[in-house]
Design an enzyme around this catalytic site. Structure first.
Site, PDB file in Angstrom:
ATOM      1  N   TYR A  93       0.850  -1.188   0.000  1.00 51.30           N
ATOM      2  CA  TYR A  93       0.000   0.000   0.000  1.00 51.30           C
ATOM      3  C   TYR A  93       0.883   1.233   0.000  1.00 51.30           C
ATOM      4  O   TYR A  93       1.863   1.289   0.750  1.00 51.30           O
ATOM      5  CB  TYR A  93      -0.905   0.028   1.240  1.00 51.30           C
ATOM      6  CG  TYR A  93      -2.348  -0.227   0.876  1.00 51.30           C
ATOM      7  CD1 TYR A  93      -2.989   0.569  -0.067  1.00 51.30           C
ATOM      8  CD2 TYR A  93      -3.062  -1.275   1.463  1.00 51.30           C
ATOM      9  CE1 TYR A  93      -4.300   0.318  -0.427  1.00 51.30           C
ATOM     10  CE2 TYR A  93      -4.371  -1.529   1.105  1.00 51.30           C
ATOM     11  CZ  TYR A  93      -5.000  -0.722   0.155  1.00 51.30           C
ATOM     12  OH  TYR A  93      -6.284  -0.968  -0.208  1.00 51.30           O
TER      13      TYR A  93
ATOM     14  N   GLU B 255      -0.501   4.818  -0.514  1.00 54.31           N
ATOM     15  CA  GLU B 255      -1.286   6.027  -0.796  1.00 54.31           C
ATOM     16  C   GLU B 255      -0.433   7.267  -0.558  1.00 54.31           C
ATOM     17  O   GLU B 255       0.301   7.351   0.432  1.00 54.31           O
ATOM     18  CB  GLU B 255      -2.539   6.040   0.083  1.00 54.31           C
ATOM     19  CG  GLU B 255      -3.628   5.171  -0.533  1.00 54.31           C
ATOM     20  CD  GLU B 255      -4.700   4.747   0.430  1.00 54.31           C
ATOM     21  OE1 GLU B 255      -4.436   3.793   1.182  1.00 54.31           O
ATOM     22  OE2 GLU B 255      -5.772   5.369   0.430  1.00 54.31           O
TER      23      GLU B 255
ATOM     24  N   ASP C   1      -6.008  13.532 -25.275  1.00 53.37           N
ATOM     25  CA  ASP C   1      -5.915  12.130 -24.853  1.00 53.37           C
ATOM     26  C   ASP C   1      -5.181  11.381 -25.966  1.00 53.37           C
ATOM     27  O   ASP C   1      -5.739  11.144 -27.037  1.00 53.37           O
ATOM     28  CB  ASP C   1      -7.347  11.597 -24.657  1.00 53.37           C
ATOM     29  CG  ASP C   1      -7.387  10.118 -24.283  1.00 53.37           C
ATOM     30  OD1 ASP C   1      -6.364   9.433 -24.446  1.00 53.37           O
ATOM     31  OD2 ASP C   1      -8.461   9.665 -23.838  1.00 53.37           O
TER      32      ASP C   1
ATOM     33  N   THR D  42      -3.019   6.126 -22.027  1.00 54.88           N
ATOM     34  CA  THR D  42      -2.851   4.817 -21.413  1.00 54.88           C
ATOM     35  C   THR D  42      -1.403   4.440 -21.656  1.00 54.88           C
ATOM     36  O   THR D  42      -0.702   5.080 -22.452  1.00 54.88           O
ATOM     37  CB  THR D  42      -3.771   3.759 -22.066  1.00 54.88           C
ATOM     38  OG1 THR D  42      -3.578   3.792 -23.479  1.00 54.88           O
ATOM     39  CG2 THR D  42      -5.236   4.029 -21.741  1.00 54.88           C
TER      40      THR D  42
ATOM     41  N   LYS E  14      -0.946   0.661 -25.020  1.00 60.28           N
ATOM     42  CA  LYS E  14      -1.269   0.504 -26.445  1.00 60.28           C
ATOM     43  C   LYS E  14       0.029   0.580 -27.247  1.00 60.28           C
ATOM     44  O   LYS E  14       0.863  -0.296 -27.105  1.00 60.28           O
ATOM     45  CB  LYS E  14      -2.311   1.558 -26.845  1.00 60.28           C
ATOM     46  CG  LYS E  14      -3.642   1.384 -26.070  1.00 60.28           C
ATOM     47  CD  LYS E  14      -4.708   2.317 -26.564  1.00 60.28           C
ATOM     48  CE  LYS E  14      -6.041   2.066 -25.895  1.00 60.28           C
ATOM     49  NZ  LYS E  14      -6.275   2.883 -24.684  1.00 60.28           N
TER      50      LYS E  14
ATOM     51  N   ARG F  35      -0.983  -2.430 -18.527  1.00 53.76           N
ATOM     52  CA  ARG F  35      -2.304  -1.804 -18.627  1.00 53.76           C
ATOM     53  C   ARG F  35      -2.424  -0.722 -17.552  1.00 53.76           C
ATOM     54  O   ARG F  35      -2.340  -1.021 -16.363  1.00 53.76           O
ATOM     55  CB  ARG F  35      -3.352  -2.901 -18.421  1.00 53.76           C
ATOM     56  CG  ARG F  35      -4.763  -2.552 -18.764  1.00 53.76           C
ATOM     57  CD  ARG F  35      -5.567  -3.822 -18.995  1.00 53.76           C
ATOM     58  NE  ARG F  35      -5.135  -4.442 -20.234  1.00 53.76           N
ATOM     59  CZ  ARG F  35      -5.550  -4.071 -21.454  1.00 53.76           C
ATOM     60  NH1 ARG F  35      -6.432  -3.110 -21.594  1.00 53.76           N
ATOM     61  NH2 ARG F  35      -5.096  -4.677 -22.527  1.00 53.76           N
TER      62      ARG F  35
HETATM   63  N1  DSN Z   1     -10.835   0.447 -25.349  1.00 50.22           N
HETATM   64  C1  DSN Z   1      -9.855   1.312 -25.932  1.00 50.22           C
HETATM   65  C2  DSN Z   1      -9.655   1.031 -27.372  1.00 50.22           C
HETATM   66  O1  DSN Z   1      -9.803  -0.106 -27.774  1.00 50.22           O
HETATM   67  O2  DSN Z   1      -9.331   1.929 -28.127  1.00 50.22           O
HETATM   68  C3  DSN Z   1     -10.142   2.723 -25.688  1.00 50.22           C
HETATM   69  O3  DSN Z   1     -10.331   2.890 -24.347  1.00 50.22           O
END
Ligand code: DSN
Length: 425
Positions: free
Chosen positions: A64, A66, A210, A236, A239, A245
């Site tokens: 933990y 925080e 984003d 994110t 990707k 993730r």
């Molecule tokens: N789920 C993601 C995507 O596939 O682009 C976006 O959040």
């Protein structure tokens, strides 16, 4: 780690799980086999390195923490502090931002933190329509963003299927939003962040970009960066960035404190320290020159795959791609995106159905499929394989015959065997 070492590593991992939980171990093995034997063309997916995976499956999940490095609400944080500091320093180096918060558990929570920090319920926000390539969290009526703020959607022009910046400017002038949200989850073209920032300055709003999908190309300078132009940049990490993730928020220095407070204690409690450690590893990998070469190949492969599909008569939204993804428009009279996704799935090719701009079908059905090259490029595939993949997709989408799909599946397995992932099963 060579192929033999990988094979031993993953077999050992599954064996350890199997000793306690054979059912989960069976699912792990099956998923590894699925990833190995199929063609992963979901534009938002990738295959992380063994180092990223190992950091995620580490003892840091036990902790933990925080708070933030050196300001925690728990004792014993000296080593997780090291991991978080490394992740922050490397992210700043990668994107050239003033400040970063690496704790968001996901892209949705990164976006939520920015809204919480800067907006009040009822404030006006401009966001790209989901059906034009935007994202649920950019103001969709079913998402908290759409329920909390007055959202004015913008989109692409009917003619070019690219973002209509003039219409966006008009909407901004008319509605005077507090924030303009840009970035997309299904948009194949370059986004002109500088132009959007200019519109925002004209109307006195802030901009959040984003870059979840295009973080990799942005990091290596192969897509214009929003960082110099926008107050907030979210992403994110799993990707094109090829990390674990998760999510993160970057911002200009004056907003640093507000963003940190919005992430914790605003929208999250304890950070996932094992994931933050894995983010640090992934950022180190992305700082390596080999990553730039990888992104160049992702983009090159996307153009090759797109061109080959077009040559076979398929229509692409906006007529092509500048990034890692393309949107194949199956047409209002053609098979639906849902059917296309199912058919390709039977042939061992994983894609997702997607709406296309001005779609007449519902999102769960859609008239398009979204195709991306980050994962197959990680496996080492190049232009010759893209040509093969285009031929597979073409055969499957044009045929009603299950035997054809099964034959393609066989050929997909043959192709993927030449590019083993995480050790052969
Ligand atoms: N789920 C993601 C995507 O596939 O682009 C976006 O959040």
């Amino acid at each position: 780690m060579n192929q033999v070492e990988r094979k031993i590593y993953f077999a050992r991992q599954e064996e350890i799980v199997a000793a306690t939980d054979p059912e989960v171990a069976t699912a792990l093995r099956a998923e590894r086999a699925r990833e190995n034997e199929g063609l992963e063309l979901i534009a938002s997916e990738n295959f992380v390195s063994p180092a990223v995976l190992a950091a995620m499956g580490s003892v840091m999940t036990n902790k933990y923490a925080e708070g933030y490095p050196a300001k925690r609400y728990y004792g014993g944080c000296e080593f997780v502090d090291v991991a978080e500091e490394l992740a922050r320093t490397r992210a700043k180096q990668l994107f050239g931002c003033d400040h970063v918060n690496v704790q968001p558990h996901s892209g949705a929570q990164a976006n939520m933190a920015v809204y919480l920090a800067m907006l009040q319920p009822g404030d006006v926000m401009l966001g790209m329509d989901l059906s034009h390539g935007g994202h649920l969290t950019h103001g969709h009526p079913l998402n908290y963003s759409g329920k909390t703020f007055q959202v004015v959607p913008y989109g692409v022009s009917r003619e070019t299927e690219t973002i209509d910046y003039d219409a966006l400017r008009e909407l901004a002038r008319t509605h005077r939003p507090k924030m303009i949200v840009c970035g997309a989850s299904a948009y194949p073209r370059i986004i002109d962040f500088a132009a959007i920032a200019e519109i925002s300055r004209e109307v006195g709003s802030m901009v959040m970009a984003d870059i979840a999908h295009i973080a990799g190309p942005v990091a290596v300078g192969m897509h214009p960066s929003p960082v110099p132009h926008c107050e907030f940049v979210t992403t994110t990490t799993h990707k094109t960035l090829r990390g674990p993730r998760g999510g993160m928020v970057m911002c200009k220095a004056p907003f640093a404190e507000a963003i940190d407070k919005a992430v914790f204690p605003g929208v999250q409690g304890g950070p996932l320290m094992h994931v933050i450690a894995a983010k640090a590893v992934a950022f180190a990998e992305a700082l390596d020159p080999a990553y730039k070469d990888y992104i160049a190949r992702v983009l090159h492969n996307a153009r090759a795959l797109c061109g080959e599909l077009q040559a076979r008569g398929w229509t692409m939204v906006s007529g092509g791609t500048d990034n890692h993804l393309m949107l194949l428009n199956l047409g209002a009279d053609g098979i639906s995106g849902k059917k296309g996704e199912e058919r390709l799935g039977k042939a061992g090719i994983t894609v997702n159905k997607n709406t296309v701009p001005f779609d007449t079908r519902k999102p769960y059905i859609g008239s398009g499929i979204r195709i991306g090259t980050p994962a197959v490029t990680t496996r080492g595939m190049g232009v010759p394989e893209m040509k093969q993949i285009a031929a597979f997709i073409d055969r499957v989408l044009r045929s009603e015959d299950e035997a054809v799909w099964a034959q393609v599946r066989h050929e997909v397995e043959e192709l993927t065997r030449a590019f083993p992932l995480y050790g052969d099963i």
